[in-house]
Design a protein around this motif. Structure first.
Motif, short mmCIF file in Angstrom:
data_model
loop_
_atom_site.label_atom_id
_atom_site.label_comp_id
_atom_site.label_asym_id
_atom_site.label_seq_id
_atom_site.Cartn_x
_atom_site.Cartn_y
_atom_site.Cartn_z
N ARG A 209 -27.54 -5.82 95.17
CA ARG A 209 -26.38 -6.71 95.42
C ARG A 209 -25.62 -6.97 94.12
NH1 ARG A 209 -29.60 -10.21 99.97
NH2 ARG A 209 -29.58 -8.50 101.45
N GLU A 210 -26.40 -7.17 93.05
CA GLU A 210 -25.77 -7.35 91.74
C GLU A 210 -25.06 -6.06 91.33
OE1 GLU A 210 -28.98 -7.95 92.48
OE2 GLU A 210 -28.96 -10.15 92.43
N LEU A 211 -25.72 -4.92 91.63
CA LEU A 211 -25.14 -3.62 91.29
C LEU A 211 -23.79 -3.45 92.01
CD1 LEU A 211 -25.34 -0.71 90.09
CD2 LEU A 211 -26.49 -0.04 92.21
N ALA A 212 -23.75 -3.78 93.30
CA ALA A 212 -22.52 -3.63 94.06
C ALA A 212 -21.40 -4.49 93.47
CB ALA A 212 -22.77 -3.99 95.52
N SER A 213 -21.76 -5.73 93.10
CA SER A 213 -20.75 -6.62 92.51
C SER A 213 -20.30 -6.10 91.15
CB SER A 213 -21.31 -8.03 92.33
OG SER A 213 -21.66 -8.54 93.58
N HIS A 214 -21.26 -5.56 90.39
CA HIS A 214 -20.93 -5.01 89.08
C HIS A 214 -19.94 -3.85 89.21
CE1 HIS A 214 -21.56 -3.72 84.92
NE2 HIS A 214 -21.75 -2.49 85.37
N GLU B 139 -16.24 -3.69 87.58
CA GLU B 139 -15.85 -2.62 86.66
C GLU B 139 -14.64 -1.84 87.18
OE1 GLU B 139 -17.31 -1.46 83.56
OE2 GLU B 139 -18.03 -3.55 83.69
N LEU B 140 -14.58 -1.66 88.48
CA LEU B 140 -13.45 -0.90 89.07
C LEU B 140 -12.27 -1.81 89.39
CD1 LEU B 140 -15.35 1.52 91.53
CD2 LEU B 140 -14.49 2.04 89.24
N PHE C 151 -11.23 4.85 94.73
CA PHE C 151 -12.49 4.28 95.18
C PHE C 151 -12.34 3.19 96.24
CE2 PHE C 151 -13.35 5.62 90.77
CZ PHE C 151 -14.45 6.43 90.98
N THR C 152 -13.33 3.14 97.13
CA THR C 152 -13.58 1.97 97.98
C THR C 152 -15.06 1.68 97.85
OG1 THR C 152 -11.85 2.53 99.55
CG2 THR C 152 -13.59 1.06 100.35
N VAL C 153 -15.39 0.42 97.56
CA VAL C 153 -16.80 0.04 97.42
C VAL C 153 -17.19 -0.79 98.65
CG1 VAL C 153 -18.52 -1.10 95.97
CG2 VAL C 153 -16.49 -0.08 94.91
N GLU D 117 -11.85 -2.55 99.77
CA GLU D 117 -10.44 -2.29 99.48
C GLU D 117 -10.32 -1.00 98.69
OE1 GLU D 117 -8.55 -5.67 97.72
OE2 GLU D 117 -8.84 -6.86 99.55
N VAL D 118 -9.15 -0.39 98.75
CA VAL D 118 -8.93 0.86 98.01
C VAL D 118 -8.37 0.49 96.63
CG1 VAL D 118 -7.74 3.09 98.02
CG2 VAL D 118 -8.40 2.03 100.19
N THR D 119 -8.94 1.07 95.57
CA THR D 119 -8.43 0.79 94.23
C THR D 119 -6.97 1.29 94.15
OG1 THR D 119 -9.37 2.89 93.46
CG2 THR D 119 -10.67 0.91 93.05
#
Ligand code: FES
Length: 158
Positions: free
Chosen positions: A95-100, A104-105, A118-120, A111-113
């Protein structure tokens, strides 16, 4: 904007139809084919194109499409980053990784950058719990991730 499957796509869908006793059983693999051809997401035009090729009412295809989370209901970036946040991955920091990754992006989940790359998304178990934390980017799995390794991988994707 209308959508039509490519000749290759039609061939694949017909192949799927020939593999099963009922046409309905071919809906999931056919939705995968169509989603791929529509840059990673499915809308009404895609459903109607599939309905024509498969000779199945659009409402039936729509039911399957809406039920399964692996079919995207809105546009995604060129690279769809799906971070598993289910139990094994969550216990290993996903979960922290996803937020990180989002930070960063400079984007928000789903949402699309602005550059369209990217979309996360946070997703449920991807069946790779022994190599947590992990993410799937388009069709590929990346496992045993750290914040650094995930960002190095993503930055290298062109
Ligand atoms: S919990 Fe993440 S892959 Fe299963």
């Amino acid at each position: 904007m209308s959508f039509n499957l490519s000749e290759e796509g039609i061939k694949k869908v017909k192949q799927e139809l020939s593999r099963y006793e009922t046409k309905e059983s071919a809906i999931i693999p056919s939705l995968y084919v169509a989603q791929k051809e529509n840059n990673g997401w499915v809308n009404n035009d895609v459903i109607h194109a599939l309905s024509k090729v498969m000779d199945i009412p659009a409402s039936k295809i729509n039911e399957v499409f809406k039920f399964y989370t692996m079919f995207n209901q809105k546009k995604v970036g060129k690279f769809h980053v799906q971070v598993c946040t289910n139990i094994s991955c969550a216990l290993n920091g996903s979960r922290e990784l996803a937020s990180h990754i989002c930070r960063e992006l400079k984007t928000k989940f789903d949402e699309v950058t602005p550059d369209g790359r990217f979309t996360v998304s946070k997703v449920e178990c991807l069946g790779s719990c022994g190599t947590a934390p992990m993410m799937q980017v388009n069709d590929k799995y990346y496992e045993n991730l750290t914040h650094e390794s995930a960002m190095n991988l993503l930055r290298g994707m062109k």
